[in-house]
Design a protein around this motif. Structure first.
Motif: not given
Length: 817
Positions: A101-102, A110-115
């Protein structure tokens, strides 16, 4: 299969090439033996591993080591890409179906992180993605195909050799597959607590976020981190705020709310918030009234949290203000300041009128108009304009005029123009070290000619500077500032002040860089320059052991560093080390308060010198009154030696017909040793005057011939021992004066039993109403012997041909009469 990066499930076949050999191996890093696992078939790799193997036949082979980084080919997550390491093992690999998710958008990044994070706190769940015109916003759920890259972002020119890269995805295909809540940020000081002392202790060979600060921040790369009520520990510069979390269980601030470094602690708990706004006004001690949240990134050799100034909570003024020195001017005490004025010139287009005024006001109001000022980083008259000239007379005259306008004295300056563009610093600026001095308080000695830029100063036989001023070993300091020495006189005391600005720390590797521990490439030159200054002072002390020397300036290293140790040697004392720890800093750099500016004095001045580090610049911005990036230092020297009961150095008054020494304070047992140095003895002999020693009990007069006899027997210098007793009776006779014992010690501390060729005199204060008075002498057999003397009006004088214990007595009954 050769060692390196391989896919999960790869089978490793071990072969020795020896007939009838048996292979034994380990996968836990230990050295294999015949008790280890015997190789019977291919080893299937499922995770990163180091295989160590030996072959055993008639003999045993050496140990062979094979390192494999095992990568997944399906079900890949961000934590797999990041791994427990600083460089991703997936670098250069094309990966597919990476979901996240951004959390943060920064232009094309842009940065994303695992849900669906893993349960390993050592692996980051976030990553930065580079894609132009992506059109994404926080909360967008995406699936990515792309290439893993180790990217070197913002940094200095040497970043590819010194910095750590950021793991990112490039050449991506982005598919938005929905939306999802942005993960809660990890709270710094609550969810995660960084190490407080260690940056790295294993040369980056182990990944230990709980122990090493550099691994701690790497384990968060790309993830959202929250900093509650950030405490700002230094001034904003380059759009960067250096902070610590308000929730940290340990906060060891100095007096202006910053963090000090020590030999083994460079504060890995601090972090930079990059707001990319150089107009934001903040200083040490201020804090943000709320939480700052952003992803962890890396730039300019440090980990950082990204945010914008618009997103910051309200800034609260912490109340930290510039200070004034606590040192109070005294008529009979000398003050010397050291101040790096940061590229000061006569050109208002490079040194603003506001800065010139602030620097001048700091000398007058904050430092109380020091008698001598060591000025560091004075530029030539036109500043960094490349005019081909290095003259700086107008630069000095500008600051002098500003000081007068601020209500200070009219100083004079001491300067040697450097060879054009040969002393480092800003090209065309020709920075140098020079002096200002107040001619109403101090005179520049006329000991020799003014040295040129390439003249090396030296000492005369009497311990004076041959060049005044003159530079110290200029040939040994190519392409950097040369130390300058000048000799002054203050109220009869001569003092040599050496101004120094050693080479900068440029070339040192960063604290949070790729090489651990960092290589300090600039240190070797500073050690060499420090040694040349120490050698110069040592030569002066050889000519005059009582030489007064002060070394002041920007040494560009810390009080615990080797250059400072070499500079001090065993002949100087660094007064900075007397400053309380909470007050010991003069400069701020990348979150750390530190000492770069120092004042050292020769041992003979150490106990008589006070020091103050006056914090008016380092923790502040120009908007708060900052005039330079360095804080000034100030010392005050009391040339009156500390009185130690029972000890005295003879300083005869030669103004009258006799050389007079008045005794100082006796110790509790009534003893006093007066030391006559070789110089004092020589002065006595040259004067031809009698020596008159005035004690509270009696006056001793030694003739010039007796002084010569003592000097010859003593080997030059000698010590006069005096002891006083107050017995009421001596050998059953009433004593009408205290008993006084005179003795002599030679240069080696040996007792001198001399018989003078002519009589010395001792005059006692006695009672004029006692008509019968005798001198009395304690003989070698322990018995008192009486003899005649000359009685005056309240005095009694005896003539003696050797020193010993004497008094004045009377007959029994005389005191009653």
């Amino acid at each position: 299969m050769y060692p390196g990066t391989v896919a999960v499930g790869t089978e490793i076949i071990l072969q020795s090439g020896w007939e009838d050999a048996t292979i034994y191996y380990t996968t836990d890093g230990t050295t294999p033996t015949t008790a280890s696992t015997e190789y019977t078939g291919p080893i299937t790799l499922t995770e990163d591993v180091t295989i160590k193997a030996i072959a055993v036949s008639a003999e045993t082979s050496e140990v062979f080591t094979y390192d494999y980084a095992v990568i997944k080919t399906e079900d890949l997550q961000i934590s797999d890409i990041q791994g427990e390491r600083h460089f991703s093992k997936y670098a250069g690999v094309t990966v597919n179906d990476i979901e996240g998710v951004v959390t943060y958008v920064d232009g094309s990044n842009f940065y994303i992180q695992d849900i669906t994070p893993d349960d390993n706190p050592a692996t980051s769940e976030g990553i930065v993605v580079y894609s132009r015109n992506h059109g994404l916003a926080p909360g967008d759920l995406v699936s990515l195909d792309g290439t893993v890259t180790e990217y070197f972002g913002d940094g200095y020119s040497e970043k590819f050799e010194t910095d750590l890269p950021v793991t990112e995805l490039t050449d991506v295909t982005v598919t938005k597959i929905g939306t999802a809540p942005v993960p809660e940020a990890l709270v710094l000081g609550e969810d995660i607590i960084p190490p407080y002392e260690i940056i790295d202790n294993d040369n980056l060979t182990e990944f230990e976020p709980a122990e090493d600060g550099i691994d701690f921040w790497e384990s968060l790369e790309g993830m959202l981190v929250a900093v509650p009520n950030p405490q700002i520990i230094g001034p904003q510069k380059y759009g960067e705020l250096w902070v610590v979390s308000d929730l940290y269980p340990e906060k060891n601030f100095h007096k202006q709310e910053g963090l000090l470094i020590s030999e083994n602690d460079y504060n890995p708990e601090k972090v930079k918030i990059n707001i990319d706004d150089e107009d934001y006004i903040a200083k040490a001690g201020d804090y943000l009234d709320g939480t700052v949240t952003g992803p962890v990134s890396y730039g300019y050799s440090n980990y950082q949290i990204l945010a914008t100034s618009e997103s910051l909570p309200e800034l609260i003024d912490g109340g930290v203000t510039p200070e004034e020195t606590w040192i109070v001017p005294e008529e009979d005490e000398l003050t010397i300041a050291s101040y790096n004025v940061e590229n000061f010139s006569a050109d208002p287009s490079h040194t603003s009128d506001a800065k010139a005024q602030r620097v001048a006001e700091s000398f007058v109001n904050d430092l109380n108009s020091p008698d001598i000022i060591t000025l560091v980083e004075v530029q030539d008259n036109d500043g960094p304009i490349r005019s081909g000239t290095s003259a700086a007379d107008e630069s000095y005259e500008r600051i002098i005029a500003e000081i007068v306008a601020a209500g200070g004295p009219e100083y004079e300056f001491v300067n040697i123009d450097p060879e054009y563009n040969q002393d480092g610093g800003q090209p065309g600026g020709n920075i140098r070290v020079g002096f200002l001095y107040n001619p109403e308080r101090v005179t520049l000695n006329d000991t020799g000619a003014v040295g040129d830029f390439d003249d090396a100063n030296y000492w005369t036989e009497d311990g004076d500077l041959a060049l005044n001023p003159g530079r110290i070993a200029p040939d040994e300091a190519p392409n950097t500032r040369k130390a300058i020495a000048a000799e002054f006189t203050f109220q009869g005391e001569e003092i040599v002040v050496i101004g120094a600005h050693l080479n900068s720390k440029g070339g040192d590797e960063p604290l949070f860089g790729d090489n651990q521990p960092p290589y300090l490439g600039s240190e070797e030159e500073r050690i060499r320059l420090a040694q040349s200054i120490n050698d110069f002072i040592e030569a002066g002390l050889a000519a005059d052991p009582d030489l007064n020397v002060v070394v002041a300036g920007d040494i560009n290293d810390f009080e615990f560093s080797e250059p400072l140790e070499v500079l001090a040697g065993d002949i100087l004392v660094n007064k900075v080390e007397d400053v309380p720890l909470e007050d010991r800093f003069s400069y701020f750099y990348q979150g750390n308060s530190q000492v770069l500016d120092h004042i050292l004095v020769t041992d003979n001045l150490a106990e008589q010198t006070d020091i103050d580090m006056v914090h008016i610049n380092a923790m502040f911005m120009e908007e708060h009154g900052r005039a330079s990036d360095h804080d000034p230092l100030l010392i005050q020297i009391d040339f009156e030696e500390e009185v130690i009961p029972g000890e005295q150095h003879a300083e005869p008054d030669f103004s009258g017909e006799q050389a007079v020494v008045v005794t100082g304070e006796f110790d509790e047992e009534g003893n006093l040793n007066i030391h006559f140095s070789e110089d004092v003895v020589t002065e006595l002999l040259v004067s031809g005057k009698n020596l008159f020693v005035d004690t509270p009990t009696a006056e001793l007069t030694l003739t010039a011939e007796q002084i010569a006899q003592i000097a010859e027997a003593a080997g030059g210098e000698f010590t006069l021992e005096i002891g006083v007793g107050s017995e009421e009776t001596v050998d059953n006779r009433p004593a009408i004066a205290d008993q006084i014992d005179f003795g002599l010690l030679g240069a080696e501390g040996d007792e001198l039993a001399l018989t003078f060729g002519s009589a010395a005199t001792i005059t006692f204060d006695t009672k004029s109403n006692v008509k019968i008075q005798f001198g009395s002498f304690l003989a070698d057999n322990g018995k008192w012997k009486i003899f005649q003397g000359e009685q005056g009006d309240g005095t009694f004088t005896i003539s003696v041909n050797k020193l010993g214990t004497y008094t004045v007595v009377s007959n029994k009954g005389q005191l009653k009469k």
